[in-house]
Design a protein around this motif. Structure first.
Motif, PDB file in Angstrom:
ATOM      1  N   ASP A 154       0.819  -1.221   0.000  1.00  0.00           N
ATOM      2  CA  ASP A 154       0.000   0.000   0.000  1.00  0.00           C
ATOM      3  C   ASP A 154       0.846   1.261   0.000  1.00  0.00           C
ATOM      4  OD1 ASP A 154       1.025   0.011   2.557  1.00  0.00           O
ATOM      5  OD2 ASP A 154      -0.919  -0.071   3.584  1.00  0.00           O
ATOM      6  N   GLY A 155       2.184   1.109  -0.026  1.00  0.00           N
ATOM      7  CA  GLY A 155       3.081   2.259  -0.073  1.00  0.00           C
ATOM      8  C   GLY A 155       3.401   2.857   1.279  1.00  0.00           C
ATOM      9  N   GLN A 156       2.774   2.371   2.357  1.00  0.00           N
ATOM     10  CA  GLN A 156       3.056   2.881   3.693  1.00  0.00           C
ATOM     11  C   GLN A 156       4.175   2.074   4.347  1.00  0.00           C
ATOM     12  OE1 GLN A 156       0.364   4.860   6.260  1.00  0.00           O
ATOM     13  NE2 GLN A 156      -1.408   3.929   5.261  1.00  0.00           N
ATOM     14  N   TYR A 157       4.805   2.699   5.343  1.00  0.00           N
ATOM     15  CA  TYR A 157       5.899   2.064   6.071  1.00  0.00           C
ATOM     16  C   TYR A 157       5.415   1.666   7.454  1.00  0.00           C
ATOM     17  CZ  TYR A 157       9.034   3.459   2.365  1.00  0.00           C
ATOM     18  OH  TYR A 157       9.636   3.592   1.150  1.00  0.00           O
ATOM     19  N   TYR A 158       5.666   0.398   7.801  1.00  0.00           N
ATOM     20  CA  TYR A 158       5.158  -0.174   9.041  1.00  0.00           C
ATOM     21  C   TYR A 158       6.317  -0.523   9.975  1.00  0.00           C
ATOM     22  CZ  TYR A 158       0.652  -0.582   6.684  1.00  0.00           C
ATOM     23  OH  TYR A 158      -0.523  -0.304   6.036  1.00  0.00           O
ATOM     24  N   LEU A 159       6.113  -0.268  11.272  1.00  0.00           N
ATOM     25  CA  LEU A 159       7.121  -0.590  12.271  1.00  0.00           C
ATOM     26  C   LEU A 159       7.199  -2.103  12.415  1.00  0.00           C
ATOM     27  CD1 LEU A 159       9.120   0.401  14.430  1.00  0.00           C
ATOM     28  CD2 LEU A 159       7.195   0.459  16.040  1.00  0.00           C
ATOM     29  N   ALA A 160       8.337  -2.688  12.041  1.00  0.00           N
ATOM     30  CA  ALA A 160       8.481  -4.142  11.998  1.00  0.00           C
ATOM     31  C   ALA A 160       9.527  -4.666  12.968  1.00  0.00           C
ATOM     32  CB  ALA A 160       8.839  -4.579  10.573  1.00  0.00           C
ATOM     33  N   GLY A 161      10.066  -3.814  13.807  1.00  0.00           N
ATOM     34  CA  GLY A 161      11.040  -4.275  14.788  1.00  0.00           C
ATOM     35  C   GLY A 161      11.792  -3.113  15.383  1.00  0.00           C
ATOM     36  N   GLY A 162      12.464  -3.374  16.486  1.00  0.00           N
ATOM     37  CA  GLY A 162      13.255  -2.310  17.089  1.00  0.00           C
ATOM     38  C   GLY A 162      13.826  -2.692  18.433  1.00  0.00           C
ATOM     39  N   ALA A 163      14.677  -1.803  18.932  1.00  0.00           N
ATOM     40  CA  ALA A 163      15.194  -1.865  20.297  1.00  0.00           C
ATOM     41  C   ALA A 163      15.067  -0.450  20.845  1.00  0.00           C
ATOM     42  CB  ALA A 163      16.647  -2.333  20.312  1.00  0.00           C
ATOM     43  N   VAL A 164      13.975  -0.194  21.552  1.00  0.00           N
ATOM     44  CA  VAL A 164      13.675   1.136  22.090  1.00  0.00           C
ATOM     45  C   VAL A 164      13.798   1.038  23.607  1.00  0.00           C
ATOM     46  CG1 VAL A 164      12.013   3.030  22.167  1.00  0.00           C
ATOM     47  CG2 VAL A 164      12.129   1.554  20.155  1.00  0.00           C
ATOM     48  N   CYS A 165      15.012   1.266  24.089  1.00  0.00           N
ATOM     49  CA  CYS A 165      15.338   0.984  25.490  1.00  0.00           C
ATOM     50  C   CYS A 165      15.512   2.232  26.340  1.00  0.00           C
ATOM     51  CB  CYS A 165      16.625   0.158  25.551  1.00  0.00           C
ATOM     52  SG  CYS A 165      16.597  -1.332  24.533  1.00  0.00           S
ATOM     53  N   THR A 166      15.475   3.399  25.750  1.00  0.00           N
ATOM     54  CA  THR A 166      15.702   4.639  26.485  1.00  0.00           C
ATOM     55  C   THR A 166      14.506   4.953  27.373  1.00  0.00           C
ATOM     56  OG1 THR A 166      16.994   5.458  24.626  1.00  0.00           O
ATOM     57  CG2 THR A 166      16.282   7.079  26.269  1.00  0.00           C
TER      58      THR A 166
END
Length: 311
Positions: A208-220
């Motif tokens: 659909d042309g959109q960008y989806y959050l597919a992973g991360g390390a958000v530790c702050t």
């Protein structure tokens, strides 16, 4: 004081993944410093790439040149680089504020690395998927990110990292990670989050042309919760969930155009900022949302981010 780092965009033949490295900087009560000079991207960097269908990617032949070692880098003496994400004056235009990013400057490490490493690894160990995980559609991008970190970090910081036959070793802690085996024994984003002092996110382009959050390390501490936003499109994260002022009318189109057009050889960086209450930094929850003024009591902190974008 803290700081936010780069957004990396990784690509593979099946689609587009954006990896966002975020280094947070908390500055005392509205004090600001001059930003490090950085050139604006030349117009040639923004030339349109090959035509393609959304969610697909035409493989590139580009290979990142070996990084030069950080000049006189020291775990004891190298201080954080100060950034000011906006200009002085009563008028503040809402723009993306993009600048060209020299490839060697992708990941910034400084003398706060031991503190952030301990903080991040502790939170990954104790909070698990709440702060770090990879969705199935983000695995290819996460593996590519680890491959890049395995090459880049020993080149840029040879006194801190060593490339091994099957991965990378942290010379400060003695931790060694196998980044070659499949499947990995540890979530790839948890490994990435244990190597750098920034938060890291992966965005994947769908059909659909959109960008989806597919992973991360958000530790702050005092940031947002990865587990709550995993699988969301970028627009929803900023508009509905994050309530970022003016994002829909002034920033969304530019962000989507950037992600669509940026090429592997032309990384960019930007700085952004917001004000956060002391309670949001110290509590185990995450950042104060727009409008939650009751939580912003007497103590305020000015937080800045440096973000980089790579394909």
């Amino acid at each position: 004081m803290g700081r936010i780092l780069p957004i990396l965009i990784t690509m593979w033949p099946f689609g587009i993944a954006l990896v966002c490295l975020l280094v947070w900087s908390t500055i005392r009560r509205f004090t600001v410093r001059q930003p490090k000079p950085s050139p604006k991207p030349p117009s040639s960097q923004w030339k349109k790439g090959p035509d393609r269908e959304p969610g697909t990617w035409i493989p590139s032949t580009y290979t990142r040149p070996p990084a030069e070692p950080y000049p006189d880098w020291s775990l004891q003496d190298t201080k954080p680089l100060p950034y000011r994400p906006h200009k002085w004056g009563p008028k503040y235009p809402i723009t993306m504020g993009l600048r060209a990013m020299p490839m060697d400057e992708w990941v910034e490490l400084d003398n706060r690395y031991p503190y952030f490493h301990d903080e991040r690894t502790t939170r990954i160990r104790e909070m698990g998927k709440t702060v770090s995980q990879t969705a199935s559609e983000g695995l290819a991008g996460a593996h590519e990110l680890l491959d890049e970190l395995r090459e880049y970090l020993p080149q840029r910081y040879p006194s801190l990292f060593r490339k091994t036959a099957d991965g990378i070793e942290n010379l400060l802690t003695g931790d060694a990670f196998n980044t070659v085996e499949r499947p990995l024994k540890q979530d790839p984003m948890q490994i990435a989050g244990s190597l750098v002092q920034e938060d890291v996110c992966i965005l994947v382009e769908r059909a659909d042309g959109q960008y989806y959050l597919a992973g991360g390390a958000v530790c702050t501490r005092g940031v947002w919760c990865l587990e709550e936003r995993l699988g969301m499109p970028l627009s929803q994260i900023h508009i509905e969930y994050g309530k970022v002022p003016h994002f829909r009318e002034k920033l969304l189109k530019g962000v989507m155009n950037l992600f669509r057009r940026i090429q592997p050889e032309n990384p960019v960086q930007r700085n952004t900022w917001y004000v956060i209450g002391e309670d949001a930094i110290n509590r185990e929850g995450f950042t104060v949302g727009a409008g939650e003024k009751d939580m912003l009591e007497d103590n305020f902190f000015y937080k800045t981010e440096r973000q980089t974008v790579r394909r």
